[in-house]
Design a protein around this motif. Sequence first.
Motif, short mmCIF file in Angstrom:
data_model
loop_
_atom_site.label_atom_id
_atom_site.label_comp_id
_atom_site.label_asym_id
_atom_site.label_seq_id
_atom_site.Cartn_x
_atom_site.Cartn_y
_atom_site.Cartn_z
N GLN A 107 0.83 -1.21 0.00
CA GLN A 107 0.00 0.00 0.00
C GLN A 107 0.87 1.26 0.00
O GLN A 107 0.61 2.22 -0.74
CB GLN A 107 -0.90 0.02 1.24
N ALA A 108 1.91 1.23 0.85
CA ALA A 108 2.81 2.39 0.94
C ALA A 108 3.53 2.63 -0.38
O ALA A 108 3.60 3.76 -0.87
CB ALA A 108 3.81 2.19 2.08
N PHE A 109 4.07 1.54 -0.97
CA PHE A 109 4.77 1.67 -2.26
C PHE A 109 3.83 2.20 -3.35
O PHE A 109 4.24 2.98 -4.21
CB PHE A 109 5.35 0.32 -2.69
N LYS A 110 2.57 1.76 -3.31
CA LYS A 110 1.60 2.23 -4.30
C LYS A 110 1.43 3.75 -4.20
O LYS A 110 1.43 4.47 -5.20
CB LYS A 110 0.25 1.53 -4.09
N GLU A 111 1.30 4.24 -2.97
CA GLU A 111 1.13 5.68 -2.75
C GLU A 111 2.39 6.45 -3.15
O GLU A 111 2.32 7.61 -3.55
CB GLU A 111 0.77 5.97 -1.29
N LEU A 112 3.56 5.78 -3.00
CA LEU A 112 4.83 6.40 -3.39
C LEU A 112 5.11 6.24 -4.90
O LEU A 112 6.16 6.62 -5.39
CB LEU A 112 5.98 5.79 -2.59
#
Length: 228
Positions: free
Chosen positions: A190-195
């Motif tokens: 999820q974090a990588f997607k937002e980044l």
Amino acid sequence: SALELVPFGIKPLLRRAAAYEALERYSLAYVDYKTALQVDCSVQAAHDGVNRMTKALLEKDGVNWRQKLPPIPTVPVSAQTRWSVPSAQAPGASTPPATAPQGERDKTATGMERARMLKEEGNEFVKKGNHKKAVEKYSESLKLNKECATYTNRALCYLTLKQYKEAAQDCTEALKLDPKNVKALYRRAQAFKELKDYKSSIADIKSLLKTEPKNTAALRLLQELNRA
């Protein structure tokens, strides 16, 4: 026999687990390694053993391997702290080799209990929607005891607070402790997607799906990533 005399002894548990592992009786080895971690979660040999057995059982029994495990005994709190009692009662008693001095053991036990209380306080703040305060509590807890669940809990807070780099870092720390942790893989994805690091996000989801191929949240996120 040793465990009949002293239930939940760390050394007998680890040595029996290693023997079961050598005999390829992986489910019994897994139970002993997990029991040892309940007694003392800082034992690296037990963490390593759990990781090895998880991989072996996954290969042997597939994704439903946990359903075939024998029951894992619940270690009473008294067994987690009693190792300092004999030397307290008998100052002249010889201490077994490779055990920490009593003061250090007491300090570790106290630190772990304090860490658990701080984590629970953090959980309560999450329930109330106060994620900033929860982060503070989880951070204090992690100073005392590096625990996988505390890292993934703090990562969830960071995601809510849109601190995506911090969320990814916490998940990475959690995965160092438990390489197949589903929550850590999902939240880091999820974090990588937002980044906008879609490649890394997809890699984490695919790793997660190897462990839980029917995880609906992960499958949904993978669909979103493929469209991104």
